[in-house]
Scaffold this motif. Structure first.
Motif, mmCIF file in Angstrom:
data_model
loop_
_atom_site.group_PDB
_atom_site.id
_atom_site.type_symbol
_atom_site.label_atom_id
_atom_site.label_comp_id
_atom_site.label_asym_id
_atom_site.label_seq_id
_atom_site.Cartn_x
_atom_site.Cartn_y
_atom_site.Cartn_z
ATOM 1 N N ALA A 40 0.792 -1.348 0.002
ATOM 2 C CA ALA A 40 0.017 0.144 0.172
ATOM 3 C C ALA A 40 0.974 1.282 -0.088
ATOM 4 C CB ALA A 40 -1.012 0.036 1.110
ATOM 5 N N THR A 41 2.089 1.200 0.878
ATOM 6 C CA THR A 41 2.901 2.613 0.523
ATOM 7 C C THR A 41 3.445 2.641 -0.714
ATOM 8 O OG1 THR A 41 3.337 1.757 2.880
ATOM 9 C CG2 THR A 41 4.715 3.433 1.939
ATOM 10 N N ALA A 42 3.821 1.410 -1.248
ATOM 11 C CA ALA A 42 4.682 1.629 -2.530
ATOM 12 C C ALA A 42 3.404 2.023 -3.639
ATOM 13 C CB ALA A 42 5.143 0.233 -3.065
ATOM 14 N N TRP A 43 2.042 1.571 -3.320
ATOM 15 C CA TRP A 43 1.029 2.053 -4.556
ATOM 16 C C TRP A 43 1.023 3.506 -4.288
ATOM 17 C CZ3 TRP A 43 -2.054 3.278 -7.860
ATOM 18 C CH2 TRP A 43 -3.159 3.844 -7.786
ATOM 19 N N ALA A 44 1.084 3.926 -2.962
ATOM 20 C CA ALA A 44 0.809 5.569 -2.558
ATOM 21 C C ALA A 44 1.925 6.374 -3.435
ATOM 22 C CB ALA A 44 0.979 5.637 -1.175
ATOM 23 N N ARG A 45 3.109 5.475 -3.611
ATOM 24 C CA ARG A 45 4.115 6.299 -4.384
ATOM 25 C C ARG A 45 3.555 6.493 -6.053
ATOM 26 N NH1 ARG A 45 8.152 3.242 -1.755
ATOM 27 N NH2 ARG A 45 8.428 4.179 0.356
ATOM 28 N N ILE A 46 3.222 5.293 -6.561
ATOM 29 C CA ILE A 46 2.663 5.332 -7.928
ATOM 30 C C ILE A 46 1.363 6.114 -8.118
ATOM 31 C CG2 ILE A 46 1.731 3.850 -9.735
ATOM 32 C CD1 ILE A 46 2.753 1.330 -8.440
ATOM 33 N N ASP A 47 0.843 6.387 -7.321
ATOM 34 C CA ASP A 47 -0.379 7.276 -7.026
ATOM 35 C C ASP A 47 0.269 8.670 -7.244
ATOM 36 O OD1 ASP A 47 -3.101 8.170 -7.196
ATOM 37 O OD2 ASP A 47 -3.165 8.248 -4.865
ATOM 38 N N LEU A 48 1.248 9.004 -6.376
ATOM 39 C CA LEU A 48 1.636 10.428 -6.413
ATOM 40 C C LEU A 48 2.450 10.615 -7.621
ATOM 41 C CD1 LEU A 48 2.312 12.606 -4.068
ATOM 42 C CD2 LEU A 48 4.466 11.506 -3.760
ATOM 43 N N HIS A 49 3.152 9.613 -8.123
ATOM 44 C CA HIS A 49 3.660 9.663 -9.752
ATOM 45 C C HIS A 49 2.641 10.119 -10.701
ATOM 46 C CE1 HIS A 49 6.078 8.410 -13.001
ATOM 47 N NE2 HIS A 49 5.145 7.748 -13.331
ATOM 48 N N GLU A 50 1.441 9.331 -10.672
ATOM 49 C CA GLU A 50 0.338 9.593 -11.550
ATOM 50 C C GLU A 50 -0.320 10.916 -11.332
ATOM 51 O OE1 GLU A 50 -2.112 6.161 -11.191
ATOM 52 O OE2 GLU A 50 -0.599 5.003 -12.777
ATOM 53 N N GLN A 51 -0.087 11.635 -10.175
ATOM 54 C CA GLN A 51 -0.826 12.834 -9.802
ATOM 55 C C GLN A 51 0.253 13.885 -10.468
ATOM 56 O OE1 GLN A 51 -1.871 13.444 -5.706
ATOM 57 N NE2 GLN A 51 -2.533 11.423 -5.885
#
Ligand code: NAP
Length: 448
Positions: free
Chosen positions: A405-416
């Motif tokens: 979930a933490t790593a996914w949050a980084r992908i999410d940030l990257h996509e933002q």
């Protein structure tokens, strides 16, 4: 049974609603949610059309479930490759499979395998930026596309083809997909339905959008509507609402917009022809008695054919499945083989009941499955491996890069961040390698 741990396979709507129901139950110590993609949300991320952000908003509820301390997300982990069904059974008290329906059904007509002929799952995965679908579509060379089917997926596909790419800039579509849509030379999109206007499975809201397209005119034959008015097809409030919208469309004069969407009823493709790629589609028009037009067989020049005739579940290896529908035989969610329930194995969502219903349908569906899990847990032998880290160690040994979930949050940030460049809230990263790269950025996530 206070330390029971459950694995849920598939982080789409059915998977998340299963997680939610498990968290609301007593005695569940942990839920591990697996997905083959390095991101959660399944169909919400890779199936709901990019221009339907309201439908995608349910992801916020799912995201909140990921923050519960009892939930661990195992993204980028493929069951059957990175971890076997037997290993899951050895590590969890119960396993719920909720892997959905990502395969395309086939029409069974000649020419279906030509270049330029796609299933809707393939096409939707492409425009949604699914990491397993990074090819391109022959839009720059095509003038005419035929979409087969009269369901909401057919409407999604036809609408995305009909829109100007500029209208989609604010969506989360990957840049590469948007660039291909911007280069599209399509002028005509034909949606062909084998039934009449009253038996179409479109829903009103989706059909209404067609009347509001800024870049395309919509054409419906008055004769089809007249015949539908007298034919004895299934009727319902939905069918009546569709009929009214279609009647409105049939009365419109073309406004000279750059694209045209033609809706054809009682029509089905019989052969797709071409030397290598799609060049022509033979359409058979088979009207009911009383229709003003005679039956006909028309060879329509077209370069793209997309069949939106329903998806097919793809059961994880080893699970029993119906050879025709792909659905896993089950009794209210308990997987059944040869009439006997398999201990500890369950299904939810489209894998359980076939590809129908809206996202919310999966809520009650998942609850039913979880109720069966809870009923069975006291009788299920506690598994020998009680260490929650055992699965993590197993995957690490195999070199699987878990996206938690933490790593996914980084992908999410990257996509933002990608979104900011384009003026969108978020823009999807379509390549798995780049998703994992973004996941590892910062302090780095490893299996331990
Ligand atoms: P669907 O609603 O079952 O529609 C499938 C269509 O394909 C039907 O028109 C069916 O015709 C036709 N078809 C099936 N076999 C065919 C064949 N051999 N030749 C020609 N036509 C054939 O499936 P879907 O569009 O894939 O949608 C799946 C589910 O997701 C549905 O519940 C849908 O409402 C939902 N969905 C909702 C939204 C939304 O709410 N915005 C968006 C997308 C999907 P017959 O009716 O004659 O069988």
């Amino acid at each position: 049974m206070a330390d029971r741990r459950i694995a849920v396979i598939g982080a789409g709507p059915a998977g998340f609603y299963s997680v939610q129901a498990l968290l609301n139950a007593e005695g569940i110590a942990g839920v591990d949610l697996f997905d083959a993609v390095p991101a959660p949300f399944g169909l919400v991320r890779y199936g709901v059309a990019p221009d339907h952000p309201k439908t995608k908003a349910v992801a916020r509820i799912f995201q909140r479930l990921l923050t519960d301390e009892r939930v661990r997300f195992f993204g980028n982990v493929t069951v059957g490759r990175d971890i076997s069904r037997q290993e899951l059974l050895a590590n969890y008290d119960a396993v719920i499979y909720a892997t959905g329906a990502r395969r395309d059904r086939s029409l069974g007509i000649p020419g279906e395998d030509l270049d330029g002929s796609f299933g809707a799952a393939e096409f939707v995965s492409w425009y949604s930026g699914h990491p397993d679908s990074t090819g391109s579509m022959p839009l720059a060379q095509a003038q005419t596309a035929v979409v087969v089917g009269a369901g909401n997926v057919a409407l999604d596909v036809a609408r995305i083809l009909a829109k100007d790419a500029q209208e989609l800039v604010g969506t989360d579509m990957p840049d590469e997909v948007l660039a291909e849509l911007a280069a599209s030379s399509l002028s005509d999109i034909h949606v062909v339905a084998r039934g009449g206007p009253r038996s179409a499975k479109f829903t009103k809201v989706e059909l209404r959008e067609f009347g509001e397209l800024a870049h395309a005119d919509i054409a419906v034959s008055v004769a089809d509507l007249d015949a539908a008015g007298t034919s004895s097809e299934v009727d319902s409030a939905d069918a009546e609402a569709n009929f009214r919208l279609l009647s409105d469309y049939s009365s419109r004069s073309p406004a000279g917009r750059p694209r045209r969407v033609h809706l054809h009823f009682w029509t089905r493709p019989v052969v797709i022809r071409g030397a290598k790629g799609v060049e022509e589609i033979a359409l058979s028009f088979e009207p009911p008695a009383g229709h003003a037009k005679a039956p006909s067989l028309v060879d329509l020049p077209a370069q793209i054919a997309i069949r939106a005739i329903g998806y097919r579940p793809d059961a994880p290896a080893g699970l029993p499945c119906d050879p025709v529908s792909g659905v896993v035989p089950n009794e209210a969610g308990r997987v059944v083989a040869d009439g006997v329930a398999l201990p500890g194995e369950y299904v939810a969502g489209w894998l359980k009941r076939g590809p129908s219903g809206v996202i919310g349908t999966n809520r009650s569906d998942a609850r039913e499955t979880v109720d069966r899990v809870l009923e069975d847990l006291p009788a299920l032998a506690e598994r020998s491996i009680r260490d929650p880290q055992a699965v993590v160690g197993l995957l690490a040994e195999r070199g699987t890069q878990i996206v938690d979930a933490t790593a996914w949050a980084r992908i999410d940030l990257h996509e933002q961040q990608l979104g900011r460049v384009r003026g969108a809230a978020t823009v999807k990263e379509r390549y798995r390698g780049r998703m994992v790269e973004a996941a590892l950025r910062g302090d780095g996530i490893t299996a331990d």
